[in-house]
Design a protein around this motif. Sequence first.
Motif, PDB file in Angstrom:
ATOM      1  N   PHE A  81      41.680  40.080  38.509  1.00  0.00           N
ATOM      2  CA  PHE A  81      41.903  39.879  39.940  1.00  0.00           C
ATOM      3  C   PHE A  81      42.190  38.411  40.211  1.00  0.00           C
ATOM      4  CE2 PHE A  81      41.590  40.512  44.386  1.00  0.00           C
ATOM      5  CZ  PHE A  81      40.775  39.519  44.922  1.00  0.00           C
ATOM      6  N   SER A  82      41.403  37.547  39.575  1.00  0.00           N
ATOM      7  CA  SER A  82      41.608  36.104  39.696  1.00  0.00           C
ATOM      8  C   SER A  82      40.904  35.416  38.530  1.00  0.00           C
ATOM      9  CB  SER A  82      41.074  35.569  41.024  1.00  0.00           C
ATOM     10  OG  SER A  82      39.668  35.737  41.093  1.00  0.00           O
ATOM     11  N   SER A 108      37.171  41.628  40.310  1.00  0.00           N
ATOM     12  CA  SER A 108      37.242  41.852  41.747  1.00  0.00           C
ATOM     13  C   SER A 108      36.681  40.601  42.414  1.00  0.00           C
ATOM     14  CB  SER A 108      36.451  43.094  42.146  1.00  0.00           C
ATOM     15  OG  SER A 108      35.069  42.893  41.894  1.00  0.00           O
ATOM     16  N   TRP A 109      36.611  40.581  43.744  1.00  0.00           N
ATOM     17  CA  TRP A 109      36.223  39.335  44.418  1.00  0.00           C
ATOM     18  C   TRP A 109      34.785  38.947  44.107  1.00  0.00           C
ATOM     19  CZ3 TRP A 109      32.253  38.870  47.960  1.00  0.00           C
ATOM     20  CH2 TRP A 109      31.717  40.070  48.432  1.00  0.00           C
ATOM     21  N   ASN A 156      42.397  43.466  32.973  1.00  0.00           N
ATOM     22  CA  ASN A 156      41.976  43.732  34.342  1.00  0.00           C
ATOM     23  C   ASN A 156      41.577  42.422  35.023  1.00  0.00           C
ATOM     24  OD1 ASN A 156      41.146  44.996  36.690  1.00  0.00           O
ATOM     25  ND2 ASN A 156      39.137  45.535  35.884  1.00  0.00           N
TER      26      ASN A 156
END
Length: 120
Positions: free
Chosen positions: A29-30, A102-103, A27
Amino acid sequence: QVQLVESGGGLVQPGGSLRLSCAASGNIFSINDMGWYRQAPGKQRELVAAISAVYRRNYVDSVKGRFTISRDNAMKKVHLQMNSLEPEDTAVYYCNADVCASWNSCKGYWGQGTQVTVSS
């Protein structure tokens, strides 16, 4: 969940080269900073090299000019090219990455380690 899987360790003679790779999966996002640490028997784990998301690099003094860290953001990989290896480089090498799901949710992860042995 995130996994970091290292590859490329092994036995090499002094003066030889090895290339370590670490692939992140799960998982993601970045990914912010990625790096390589090492731990020799009886010693503390130390940072060998790190690279930021914008490719800023830093190295421990003992490997400058011999090791090069790089990353492939699309493939979520980080590499460590090790040249002119010395017996003092013998250690278990660990991949580390600051991964964001996530961010605003980021966490540090470690790989399982790969043994590098420099010996004649």
